[in-house]
Design a protein around this motif. Structure first.
Motif, short mmCIF file in Angstrom:
data_model
loop_
_atom_site.label_atom_id
_atom_site.label_comp_id
_atom_site.label_asym_id
_atom_site.label_seq_id
_atom_site.Cartn_x
_atom_site.Cartn_y
_atom_site.Cartn_z
N MET A 157 36.17 36.74 47.95
CA MET A 157 36.91 36.75 46.70
C MET A 157 38.35 37.15 46.99
N LYS A 158 39.30 36.55 46.34
CA LYS A 158 40.70 36.89 46.51
C LYS A 158 41.00 38.21 45.83
N THR A 159 42.04 38.87 46.30
CA THR A 159 42.48 40.11 45.68
C THR A 159 43.18 39.77 44.36
N HIS A 160 42.85 40.53 43.32
CA HIS A 160 43.44 40.30 42.00
C HIS A 160 44.27 41.50 41.59
N ALA A 161 45.14 41.30 40.62
CA ALA A 161 46.02 42.36 40.15
C ALA A 161 45.23 43.50 39.51
N SER A 162 44.08 43.21 38.93
CA SER A 162 43.28 44.25 38.30
C SER A 162 41.81 44.00 38.55
N PRO A 163 41.00 45.07 38.49
CA PRO A 163 39.56 44.86 38.67
C PRO A 163 38.97 43.96 37.58
N GLN A 164 39.53 44.02 36.38
CA GLN A 164 39.03 43.18 35.30
C GLN A 164 39.25 41.71 35.61
N ALA A 165 40.39 41.37 36.19
CA ALA A 165 40.68 39.96 36.53
C ALA A 165 39.70 39.46 37.58
N GLY A 166 39.40 40.28 38.57
CA GLY A 166 38.43 39.90 39.59
C GLY A 166 37.05 39.67 39.00
N ALA A 167 36.62 40.57 38.12
CA ALA A 167 35.31 40.42 37.48
C ALA A 167 35.28 39.18 36.59
N ALA A 168 36.37 38.91 35.88
CA ALA A 168 36.42 37.73 35.02
C ALA A 168 36.33 36.45 35.85
N THR A 169 36.97 36.44 37.01
CA THR A 169 36.89 35.28 37.89
C THR A 169 35.47 35.07 38.38
N TRP A 175 28.02 38.74 28.06
CA TRP A 175 28.73 39.28 29.22
C TRP A 175 29.98 40.03 28.78
N THR A 176 30.22 41.17 29.42
CA THR A 176 31.44 41.94 29.20
C THR A 176 31.94 42.44 30.55
N VAL A 177 33.21 42.78 30.58
CA VAL A 177 33.84 43.38 31.76
C VAL A 177 34.42 44.72 31.31
N ASP A 178 34.05 45.81 31.99
CA ASP A 178 34.59 47.11 31.58
C ASP A 178 35.93 47.39 32.29
N LEU A 179 36.53 48.51 31.97
CA LEU A 179 37.86 48.84 32.50
C LEU A 179 37.89 48.97 34.02
N LEU A 180 36.75 49.30 34.62
CA LEU A 180 36.69 49.46 36.07
C LEU A 180 36.38 48.15 36.79
N GLY A 181 36.18 47.07 36.02
CA GLY A 181 35.89 45.78 36.61
C GLY A 181 34.42 45.54 36.88
N VAL A 182 33.56 46.30 36.22
CA VAL A 182 32.11 46.08 36.35
C VAL A 182 31.72 45.00 35.35
N LEU A 183 30.96 44.03 35.83
CA LEU A 183 30.48 42.93 35.01
C LEU A 183 29.12 43.31 34.43
N HIS A 184 28.99 43.28 33.10
CA HIS A 184 27.75 43.66 32.42
C HIS A 184 27.18 42.45 31.68
N GLY A 185 25.89 42.20 31.87
CA GLY A 185 25.18 41.17 31.11
C GLY A 185 24.03 41.83 30.39
N GLU A 186 23.86 41.54 29.11
CA GLU A 186 22.77 42.16 28.36
C GLU A 186 22.21 41.22 27.31
N VAL A 187 20.95 41.48 26.97
CA VAL A 187 20.29 40.72 25.91
C VAL A 187 19.22 41.60 25.29
N HIS A 188 19.11 41.51 23.98
CA HIS A 188 18.02 42.16 23.22
C HIS A 188 17.12 41.02 22.75
N GLU A 189 15.98 40.86 23.39
CA GLU A 189 15.09 39.75 23.08
C GLU A 189 14.11 40.13 21.98
N GLU A 190 13.82 39.17 21.11
CA GLU A 190 12.81 39.36 20.07
C GLU A 190 11.41 39.20 20.65
#
Length: 104
Positions: free
Chosen positions: A1-13, A30-45
């Motif tokens: 992965m290329k170096t990005h200006a912010s951790p969020q940009a890297g996670a978004a890529t 999917w969400t990206v937090d301030l530290l660049g952690v990628l989160h995926g979640e689902v609440h299934e019925e």
């Protein structure tokens, strides 16, 4: 992965790459937090958290499944914490579980 200006940009890529290369990973929010952690979640019925197992096959790591019980209600939870393309990824799903000893 290329170096990005912010951790969020890297996670978004990385998220864009994931969704492009693996369109079968659907139903997660999917969400990206301030530290660049990628989160995926689902609440299934209904279900059993297999989406987390599918993510583990793609991203690496091992999904953990557990059942939580509170006031007679049972809730299944599947979780995955891994790193994919140098980005930390956390995926989880919650889903209802039948009571112990049978169906409702």
């Amino acid at each position: 992965m290329k170096t990005h200006a912010s951790p969020q940009a890297g996670a978004a890529t990385v998220l864009s790459q994931l969704l492009t290369e693996h369109p079968e990973v659907t139903g997660l929010t999917w969400t990206v937090d301030l530290l660049g952690v990628l989160h995926g979640e689902v609440h299934e019925e209904a279900g059993d958290g297999r989406i987390v197992d599918a993510c583990a096959e793609i991203l690496g790591g091992t999904a953990a499944h557990t059942i939580l019980t509170r006031a007679g209600d049972r809730l299944g939870l599947a979780q995955l914490a891994t790193t994919w393309r140098d980005v930390p990824v956390h995926v989880w799903a919650s889903y209802p579980q039948a009571p112990a000893g049978g169906l409702r």
